[in-house]
Design a protein around this motif. Structure first.
Motif, short mmCIF file in Angstrom:
data_model
loop_
_atom_site.label_atom_id
_atom_site.label_comp_id
_atom_site.label_asym_id
_atom_site.label_seq_id
_atom_site.Cartn_x
_atom_site.Cartn_y
_atom_site.Cartn_z
N LEU A 170 0.89 -1.34 -0.06
CA LEU A 170 -0.08 0.00 0.01
C LEU A 170 0.73 1.39 0.04
O LEU A 170 0.56 2.36 -0.79
N ALA A 171 1.98 1.40 0.71
CA ALA A 171 2.65 2.38 0.66
C ALA A 171 3.65 2.72 -0.59
O ALA A 171 3.87 3.60 -1.10
N GLU A 174 1.04 3.88 -2.78
CA GLU A 174 0.72 5.33 -2.56
C GLU A 174 1.71 6.24 -3.15
O GLU A 174 1.68 7.42 -3.74
N ASN A 177 1.50 6.39 -7.01
CA ASN A 177 0.50 7.24 -7.25
C ASN A 177 0.70 8.80 -7.18
O ASN A 177 0.52 9.44 -8.03
N LYS A 178 1.56 9.04 -6.18
CA LYS A 178 1.91 10.45 -5.87
C LYS A 178 2.91 10.76 -7.17
O LYS A 178 2.88 11.93 -7.71
#
Length: 200
Positions: A170-171, A174, A177-178
């Motif tokens: 998940l990290a 993220e 995605n960023k």
């Protein structure tokens, strides 16, 4: 005559209750006897004080009115005799109580000895077998509980590992995605700047 454990326990409880009653009665008798003894001692002291008081001067001794005992003296002597008689009766009662208590205890000991001698090894065998079976069952249940605890510990560890992997993934997503958003915003800005630079 068969003796069951319940009957023996009931008899023992009855004997114990009787012993308590006898003990209470004996304590009461002892207390009464102590009170009577104190009263007798007080009366003796009063008699001794009276005797000392009676030894006065020669004129007082020759005085016939001084030699005459007071009216209360015969009453006190009667009370002392009554108390001494009551004290003797209390001691006799106490001795009878102790004899009865000893008789009860000797009968109880005799019954218990007969019960212990009358028991055979065969009577103990079924109880021993049941006890051993219960012990084995308890040991098996403890082993099963330990195994289940080990399985649960492993499951918790696997869940923890899975959770950490999911958190890490998940990290990572993220962060990706960023970065993609930043690239997208940069490309939008470049596209808008390029459109502004184009001639109409």
């Amino acid at each position: 005559m068969t003796c069951t454990i319940e009957k023996i326990l009931t008899d023992a409880k009855t004997l114990l209750e009787r012993l308590k009653e006898h003990d209470t009665a004996a304590e009461s008798l002892i207390d009464q006897s102590a009170v009577l003894h104190q009263r007798v001692a007080a009366m003796r002291e009063a008699g001794a004080a009276w005797a000392e008081k009676g030894q006065g001067t020669a004129t007082e001794r020759t005085d016939p009115s001084r030699l005459r005992p007071p009216v209360l003296l015969p009453q006190e002597n009667t009370q002392i005799r009554d108390l001494q008689q009551e004290n003797r009766e209390l001691w006799i009662s106490l001795e009878e109580h102790q004899d009865a208590l000893e008789l009860i205890m000797s009968k109880y000991r005799k019954q218990m000895l007969q019960l212990l001698q009358g028991r055979k090894g065969e009577d103990a065998e079924p109880v021993l077998k049941i006890h051993q079976a219960n012990s084995l069952e308890i040991e098996n249940q403890i082993d099963r509980i330990c195994e289940m605890g080990e399985v649960m510990r492993k499951a918790v560890q696997v869940d923890d590992d899975q959770f950490f992997k999911v958190q890490e993934k998940l990290a990572q997503l993220e962060l990706e995605n960023k970065e993609l958003r930043e690239l997208l915003s940069i490309s939008k800005e470049a596209f808008e700047v390029g459109r502004e630079d184009l001639p109409d």
